[in-house]
Design a protein around this motif. Sequence first.
Motif, PDB file in Angstrom:
ATOM      1  N   TRP A  92      33.249  32.361  35.853  1.00 43.90           N
ATOM      2  CA  TRP A  92      34.649  32.341  36.278  1.00 43.90           C
ATOM      3  C   TRP A  92      35.386  33.594  35.809  1.00 43.90           C
ATOM      4  CZ3 TRP A  92      38.662  32.530  32.849  1.00 43.90           C
ATOM      5  CH2 TRP A  92      38.401  32.176  31.520  1.00 43.90           C
ATOM      6  N   GLU A  93      35.010  34.152  34.655  1.00 44.43           N
ATOM      7  CA  GLU A  93      35.641  35.391  34.175  1.00 44.43           C
ATOM      8  C   GLU A  93      35.260  36.571  35.061  1.00 44.43           C
ATOM      9  OE1 GLU A  93      36.008  36.113  29.616  1.00 44.43           O
ATOM     10  OE2 GLU A  93      34.214  34.883  29.968  1.00 44.43           O
ATOM     11  N   VAL A  94      33.988  36.627  35.431  1.00 46.24           N
ATOM     12  CA  VAL A  94      33.498  37.736  36.240  1.00 46.24           C
ATOM     13  C   VAL A  94      34.295  37.837  37.530  1.00 46.24           C
ATOM     14  CG1 VAL A  94      31.499  38.633  37.506  1.00 46.24           C
ATOM     15  CG2 VAL A  94      31.192  37.639  35.235  1.00 46.24           C
ATOM     16  N   GLU A  95      34.595  36.695  38.135  1.00 50.77           N
ATOM     17  CA  GLU A  95      35.331  36.692  39.392  1.00 50.77           C
ATOM     18  C   GLU A  95      36.766  37.186  39.223  1.00 50.77           C
ATOM     19  OE1 GLU A  95      34.689  32.678  40.756  1.00 50.77           O
ATOM     20  OE2 GLU A  95      32.570  33.068  41.120  1.00 50.77           O
ATOM     21  N   LEU A  96      37.318  37.096  38.013  1.00 54.62           N
ATOM     22  CA  LEU A  96      38.677  37.549  37.742  1.00 54.62           C
ATOM     23  C   LEU A  96      38.723  38.942  37.118  1.00 54.62           C
ATOM     24  CD1 LEU A  96      40.106  34.182  36.334  1.00 54.62           C
ATOM     25  CD2 LEU A  96      40.529  35.185  38.593  1.00 54.62           C
ATOM     26  N   LEU A  97      37.590  39.471  36.736  1.00 50.39           N
ATOM     27  CA  LEU A  97      37.541  40.783  36.085  1.00 50.39           C
ATOM     28  C   LEU A  97      38.122  41.924  36.933  1.00 50.39           C
ATOM     29  CD1 LEU A  97      34.269  40.983  33.987  1.00 50.39           C
ATOM     30  CD2 LEU A  97      36.553  41.609  33.240  1.00 50.39           C
ATOM     31  N   PRO A  98      37.828  42.008  38.230  1.00 55.03           N
ATOM     32  CA  PRO A  98      38.410  43.115  38.997  1.00 55.03           C
ATOM     33  C   PRO A  98      39.938  43.162  38.919  1.00 55.03           C
ATOM     34  CG  PRO A  98      36.634  42.117  40.241  1.00 55.03           C
ATOM     35  CD  PRO A  98      36.879  41.228  39.040  1.00 55.03           C
ATOM     36  N   LYS A  99      40.584  42.022  39.009  1.00 55.00           N
ATOM     37  CA  LYS A  99      42.047  41.979  38.904  1.00 55.00           C
ATOM     38  C   LYS A  99      42.492  42.349  37.487  1.00 55.00           C
ATOM     39  CE  LYS A  99      46.228  41.084  40.272  1.00 55.00           C
ATOM     40  NZ  LYS A  99      46.942  42.069  41.056  1.00 55.00           N
ATOM     41  N   SER A 100      41.777  41.894  36.479  1.00 55.55           N
ATOM     42  CA  SER A 100      42.088  42.219  35.095  1.00 55.55           C
ATOM     43  C   SER A 100      41.986  43.726  34.863  1.00 55.55           C
ATOM     44  CB  SER A 100      41.144  41.455  34.163  1.00 55.55           C
ATOM     45  OG  SER A 100      41.441  41.717  32.821  1.00 55.55           O
ATOM     46  N   ILE A 101      40.920  44.333  35.364  1.00 54.21           N
ATOM     47  CA  ILE A 101      40.729  45.779  35.231  1.00 54.21           C
ATOM     48  C   ILE A 101      41.845  46.528  35.954  1.00 54.21           C
ATOM     49  CG2 ILE A 101      39.231  47.705  35.920  1.00 54.21           C
ATOM     50  CD1 ILE A 101      36.859  45.707  35.499  1.00 54.21           C
ATOM     51  N   GLU A 102      42.162  46.072  37.148  1.00 55.09           N
ATOM     52  CA  GLU A 102      43.246  46.683  37.925  1.00 55.09           C
ATOM     53  C   GLU A 102      44.559  46.640  37.138  1.00 55.09           C
ATOM     54  OE1 GLU A 102      45.655  45.194  41.779  1.00 55.09           O
ATOM     55  OE2 GLU A 102      43.480  45.387  42.077  1.00 55.09           O
ATOM     56  N   ASN A 103      44.853  45.508  36.511  1.00 53.35           N
ATOM     57  CA  ASN A 103      46.086  45.370  35.718  1.00 53.35           C
ATOM     58  C   ASN A 103      46.081  46.306  34.507  1.00 53.35           C
ATOM     59  OD1 ASN A 103      46.972  43.404  37.478  1.00 53.35           O
ATOM     60  ND2 ASN A 103      46.469  41.702  36.136  1.00 53.35           N
ATOM     61  N   LEU A 104      44.949  46.393  33.824  1.00 52.52           N
ATOM     62  CA  LEU A 104      44.848  47.288  32.666  1.00 52.52           C
ATOM     63  C   LEU A 104      45.054  48.739  33.087  1.00 52.52           C
ATOM     64  CD1 LEU A 104      41.851  45.619  30.810  1.00 52.52           C
ATOM     65  CD2 LEU A 104      44.143  45.964  29.831  1.00 52.52           C
ATOM     66  N   GLN A 105      44.437  49.134  34.180  1.00 48.51           N
ATOM     67  CA  GLN A 105      44.579  50.507  34.655  1.00 48.51           C
ATOM     68  C   GLN A 105      46.005  50.780  35.131  1.00 48.51           C
ATOM     69  OE1 GLN A 105      41.225  50.509  37.390  1.00 48.51           O
ATOM     70  NE2 GLN A 105      40.028  51.718  35.932  1.00 48.51           N
ATOM     71  N   ARG A 106      46.621  49.799  35.753  1.00 46.17           N
ATOM     72  CA  ARG A 106      48.008  49.951  36.213  1.00 46.17           C
ATOM     73  C   ARG A 106      48.950  50.142  35.021  1.00 46.17           C
ATOM     74  NH1 ARG A 106      50.023  44.513  37.805  1.00 46.17           N
ATOM     75  NH2 ARG A 106      50.277  44.450  35.547  1.00 46.17           N
ATOM     76  N   ASP A 107      48.780  49.324  33.990  1.00 43.96           N
ATOM     77  CA  ASP A 107      49.718  49.337  32.865  1.00 43.96           C
ATOM     78  C   ASP A 107      49.449  50.430  31.845  1.00 43.96           C
ATOM     79  OD1 ASP A 107      50.912  47.202  34.096  1.00 43.96           O
ATOM     80  OD2 ASP A 107      50.311  45.716  32.604  1.00 43.96           O
ATOM     81  N   PHE A 108      48.202  50.901  31.743  1.00 40.22           N
ATOM     82  CA  PHE A 108      47.878  51.876  30.695  1.00 40.22           C
ATOM     83  C   PHE A 108      47.320  53.192  31.241  1.00 40.22           C
ATOM     84  CE2 PHE A 108      47.723  47.609  28.889  1.00 40.22           C
ATOM     85  CZ  PHE A 108      48.723  47.745  27.934  1.00 40.22           C
ATOM     86  N   GLN A 109      47.059  53.278  32.545  1.00 40.47           N
ATOM     87  CA  GLN A 109      46.605  54.490  33.224  1.00 40.47           C
ATOM     88  C   GLN A 109      45.409  55.158  32.533  1.00 40.47           C
ATOM     89  OE1 GLN A 109      50.335  54.661  32.526  1.00 40.47           O
ATOM     90  NE2 GLN A 109      50.395  53.289  34.267  1.00 40.47           N
ATOM     91  N   ILE A 110      44.446  54.358  32.114  1.00 41.29           N
ATOM     92  CA  ILE A 110      43.229  54.885  31.500  1.00 41.29           C
ATOM     93  C   ILE A 110      42.014  54.149  32.063  1.00 41.29           C
ATOM     94  CG2 ILE A 110      44.285  55.724  29.355  1.00 41.29           C
ATOM     95  CD1 ILE A 110      43.461  53.146  27.973  1.00 41.29           C
ATOM     96  N   PRO A 111      40.837  54.759  31.975  1.00 42.91           N
ATOM     97  CA  PRO A 111      39.644  54.091  32.492  1.00 42.91           C
ATOM     98  C   PRO A 111      39.270  52.853  31.679  1.00 42.91           C
ATOM     99  CG  PRO A 111      39.140  56.343  31.744  1.00 42.91           C
ATOM    100  CD  PRO A 111      40.576  56.092  31.466  1.00 42.91           C
ATOM    101  N   VAL A 112      38.702  51.885  32.387  1.00 42.41           N
ATOM    102  CA  VAL A 112      38.244  50.634  31.776  1.00 42.41           C
ATOM    103  C   VAL A 112      36.768  50.470  32.103  1.00 42.41           C
ATOM    104  CG1 VAL A 112      38.506  48.121  31.714  1.00 42.41           C
ATOM    105  CG2 VAL A 112      40.529  49.586  32.044  1.00 42.41           C
ATOM    106  N   PHE A 113      35.978  50.188  31.066  1.00 42.14           N
ATOM    107  CA  PHE A 113      34.545  49.957  31.231  1.00 42.14           C
ATOM    108  C   PHE A 113      34.214  48.568  30.716  1.00 42.14           C
ATOM    109  CE2 PHE A 113      35.232  54.474  30.704  1.00 42.14           C
ATOM    110  CZ  PHE A 113      34.584  54.986  31.811  1.00 42.14           C
ATOM    111  N   VAL A 114      33.358  47.877  31.449  1.00 46.39           N
ATOM    112  CA  VAL A 114      32.957  46.518  31.097  1.00 46.39           C
ATOM    113  C   VAL A 114      31.479  46.534  30.717  1.00 46.39           C
ATOM    114  CG1 VAL A 114      32.726  44.139  31.905  1.00 46.39           C
ATOM    115  CG2 VAL A 114      34.656  45.542  32.691  1.00 46.39           C
TER     116      VAL A 114
END
Length: 179
Positions: A92-114
């Motif tokens: 269930w987390e994996v399915e929500l990860l793309p949105k989570s990554i998008e939010n992190l990149q939107r708010d902090f403007q840095i790359p995110v690696f999983v």
Amino acid sequence: DSRTKVAIIGDSYAQDLVNAFFEGEISQHFQISTHYIRAICGNLYLEEDFSSNLAPQDREQCRTLGWYQVPKLIEILQQADMIWLASSWKIWEVELLPKSIENLQRDFQIPVFVFGRKAFGEVQLRKLLKASLEERLKFQNPLDPFHITVNRRMREFLSENQWIDISSLICAEETQCHL
């Protein structure tokens, strides 16, 4: 400190990543900050409530711990050059990860690696101890089907630029691993 600042967020898998990081020379090039999010809570940066995915007895504790709404974590993320997420991911987390990554990149403007899950399968110590060195070197340990499924889903939901498949770094095959 001019080194690249990395925020590592997650559960015991993130702790293992930090330990591995400091075992090698790569640590000389990075400055690390960490934040622990319990595996039972889910490592997600979302605006919508996802607590229905958690066990009912864990929901209040996870809300109290605050996920990403901890002022010190926000400060760390604002100063970071990149974010590394490492957890005992659930489907269930994996399915929500793309949105989570998008939010992190939107708010902090840095790359995110999983970083994906790691596993070695169930170690049969007695069998290994009885085997000759030659047999041990050939021994393949089957990986847990859940682990395989989660990693396959991560491959589907995340781009190659975002996901580091720990299993493929450790194991030669998707379903088995040398010890």
